[in-house]
Write an enzyme that holds these catalytic residues in place. Structure first.
Site, PDB file in Angstrom:
ATOM      1  CE  LYS A 195      -6.465  -7.541   0.304  1.00  0.00           C
ATOM      2  NZ  LYS A 195      -5.202  -7.623   0.802  1.00  0.00           N
TER       3      LYS A 195
ATOM      4  N   GLY B 145       0.781  -1.226  -0.065  1.00  0.00           N
ATOM      5  CA  GLY B 145       0.046  -0.022   0.025  1.00  0.00           C
ATOM      6  C   GLY B 145       0.687   1.312  -0.189  1.00  0.00           C
ATOM      7  CG  ASN B 146       4.781   1.337   2.054  1.00  0.00           C
ATOM      8  OD1 ASN B 146       4.371   0.501   1.531  1.00  0.00           O
ATOM      9  ND2 ASN B 146       5.912   1.616   2.529  1.00  0.00           N
TER      10      ASN B 146
ATOM     11  CE  LYS C  48       1.294  -6.640  -2.088  1.00  0.00           C
ATOM     12  NZ  LYS C  48       0.868  -6.505  -0.580  1.00  0.00           N
TER      13      LYS C  48
ATOM     14  CE  LYS D 141       2.486  -7.034   3.687  1.00  0.00           C
ATOM     15  NZ  LYS D 141       1.589  -6.899   2.524  1.00  0.00           N
TER      16      LYS D 141
HETATM   17  P1  ADP Z   1       0.722  -3.902   2.345  1.00  0.00           P
HETATM   18  O1  ADP Z   1      -0.359  -2.748   2.007  1.00  0.00           O
HETATM   19  O2  ADP Z   1       2.140  -3.282   2.204  1.00  0.00           O
HETATM   20  O3  ADP Z   1       0.491  -5.155   1.663  1.00  0.00           O
HETATM   21  P2  ADP Z   1      -0.301  -3.884   5.186  1.00  0.00           P
HETATM   22  O4  ADP Z   1      -0.208  -2.696   5.524  1.00  0.00           O
HETATM   23  O5  ADP Z   1      -1.499  -4.895   5.000  1.00  0.00           O
HETATM   24  O6  ADP Z   1       0.672  -4.372   3.816  1.00  0.00           O
HETATM   25  O7  ADP Z   1       0.535  -4.940   6.260  1.00  0.00           O
HETATM   26  C1  ADP Z   1       1.842  -4.562   6.926  1.00  0.00           C
HETATM   27  C2  ADP Z   1       1.553  -4.061   8.231  1.00  0.00           C
HETATM   28  O8  ADP Z   1       1.363  -5.194   9.137  1.00  0.00           O
HETATM   29  C3  ADP Z   1       2.984  -3.417   8.741  1.00  0.00           C
HETATM   30  O9  ADP Z   1       2.862  -2.142   8.767  1.00  0.00           O
HETATM   31  C4  ADP Z   1       2.478  -3.669  10.473  1.00  0.00           C
HETATM   32  O10 ADP Z   1       1.711  -2.534  10.890  1.00  0.00           O
HETATM   33  C5  ADP Z   1       1.711  -4.979  10.624  1.00  0.00           C
HETATM   34  N1  ADP Z   1       2.062  -5.985  11.083  1.00  0.00           N
HETATM   35  C6  ADP Z   1       1.182  -6.947  11.738  1.00  0.00           C
HETATM   36  N2  ADP Z   1       2.028  -7.840  12.341  1.00  0.00           N
HETATM   37  C7  ADP Z   1       3.274  -7.619  12.091  1.00  0.00           C
HETATM   38  C8  ADP Z   1       4.483  -8.617  12.623  1.00  0.00           C
HETATM   39  N3  ADP Z   1       4.231  -9.534  13.177  1.00  0.00           N
HETATM   40  N4  ADP Z   1       5.730  -7.823  11.838  1.00  0.00           N
HETATM   41  C9  ADP Z   1       5.791  -6.724  11.293  1.00  0.00           C
HETATM   42  N5  ADP Z   1       4.689  -6.024  11.059  1.00  0.00           N
HETATM   43  C10 ADP Z   1       3.378  -6.620  11.394  1.00  0.00           C
HETATM   44 MG    MG Z   2      -1.453  -1.541   3.713  1.00  0.00          MG
END
Ligand code: ADP
Ligand code: MG
Length: 311
Positions: free
Chosen positions: A127, A11-12, A211, A273
């Protein structure tokens, strides 16, 4: 040594609205171009949670204002998000590469991903999509018949079914372009969810595919060496957000599975992930999955940071 790398952008890397996306992709393509400059073969995948949510709201509003316009199915919203994100990404990456004197064609492939219509996920939406809401806004959303969930301590979001990706329809096109040295953006938002019906027809499904899992499938099918999942944290942690939090640098699939079972990774964010990373690492010896920050991609590939999972 040059590697074949599948990058999954989080997302970022894309921001939450049109102007944010324009600004974010400028930084995102620098990280991608760095890897291309090092000689790696790349295919880029990306998420679409905020964008598909935004498009869905826009299309629902249109149909409320003009009843002759039926609500666009989630599959059509996913296709629109691939077009809108792919346009910005391919344009920015083309420019960044040309500025560095690299002449490589960049194109987005509208990608469909086959799911099983009997996938239990259709009965249990998990999701998160769209913008974050307060608990009160979420309750209102729930009353209108939408599923909602709390997303990793960051607020409430609408959620939809997320069935497992089974097959990437356009995989041969992606492979051909990649092998010809072109840069492909594919599997955006996990791909447009479709399922097989009678004859040769593919029908759109009311879902959003994860994704990270779709990128993993694509990485296996393209025989990639490395799957890089770029997200908002530099490393994966155990006891995330707690006083005894510990960042992880290197893990075997078995260690990662133990941490999954212990519940260290939030569903809908870090869990898919780590699951995708484990699946890729287990699929063949020598394959590495890396989870790190966008701007750390180059350092991560060099083994200097990130969480790497391999046998
Ligand atoms: P993206 O949009 O990059 O696909 P998300 O924002 O959905 O991913 O997921 C990433 C987020 O997951 C991180 O920013 C963090 O806040 C959260 N997170 C949850 N559990 C963990 C963990 N065990 N270690 C690191 N981050 C975690
Ligand atoms: Mg995100």
């Amino acid at each position: 040594m040059p590697k074949r790398i599948i990058i999954a952008l989080g997302g970022n890397a894309l921001g939450n609205n049109l102007p944010e996306q324009m600004a974010a992709v400028k930084e995102t393509v620098k990280a991608i171009a760095d890897l291309i400059e090092e000689g790696h073969q790349l295919v880029v995948a990306h998420g679409n949670g905020p964008q598909v949510g935004m498009i869905n709201v826009a299309m629902t509003t249109l149909s409320r204002e003009d009843p002759s316009q039926p609500i666009a199915p989630m599959s059509v919203c996913a296709a629109m998000s691939q077009g809108y994100i792919g346009y910005d990404l391919q344009n920015a990456l083309r420019e960044e590469l040309l500025n560095r004197g690299i002449r490589k064609p960049v194109a987005t492939i509208l990608t469909q991903t086959i799911v099983d219509p009997n996938d239990p996920a259709f009965r249990n939406p998990t999701k998160p999509i769209g913008a974050f809401m307060t608990a009160a806004e979420a309750e209102e959303m729930r009353c209108r018949g939408n599923a909602v969930m709390e997303d990793a301590g960051r607020g409430w979001r609408r959620c939809v079914a997320s069935p497992k990706p089974q097959e990437i329809v356009e995989i041969e096109t992606i492979r051909t372009l990649m092998e010809a040295g072109q840069i492909v953006i594919a599997c955006g938002g996990g791909g447009i969810p479709v399922y097989r019906t009678e004859g040769n027809h593919l029908k759109g499904a009311g879902a959003v595919i994860d994704k990270d899992l779709a990128s993993e499938l694509m990485a296996e099918q393209l025989d990639a060496d490395t799957l890089i999942i770029l997200t908002a944290v530099e490393k994966v942690a155990v006891n995330f957000g707690k006083p005894n939090q510990e960042w992880l640098s290197e893990l075997t699939p078995a260690q990662a599975k133990k941490y999954i079972d212990e519940g260290h990774f939030a569903p809908g964010s870090m869990l898919p992930k780590v699951q995708a990373a484990v699946k890729f690492a287990e699929s063949k010896p020598g394959r590495t999955a890396l989870i790190t920050l966008l701007e750390k991609a180059k350092d991560g590939i060099a083994g200097r940071t990130g969480t790497a999972i391999h046998q």
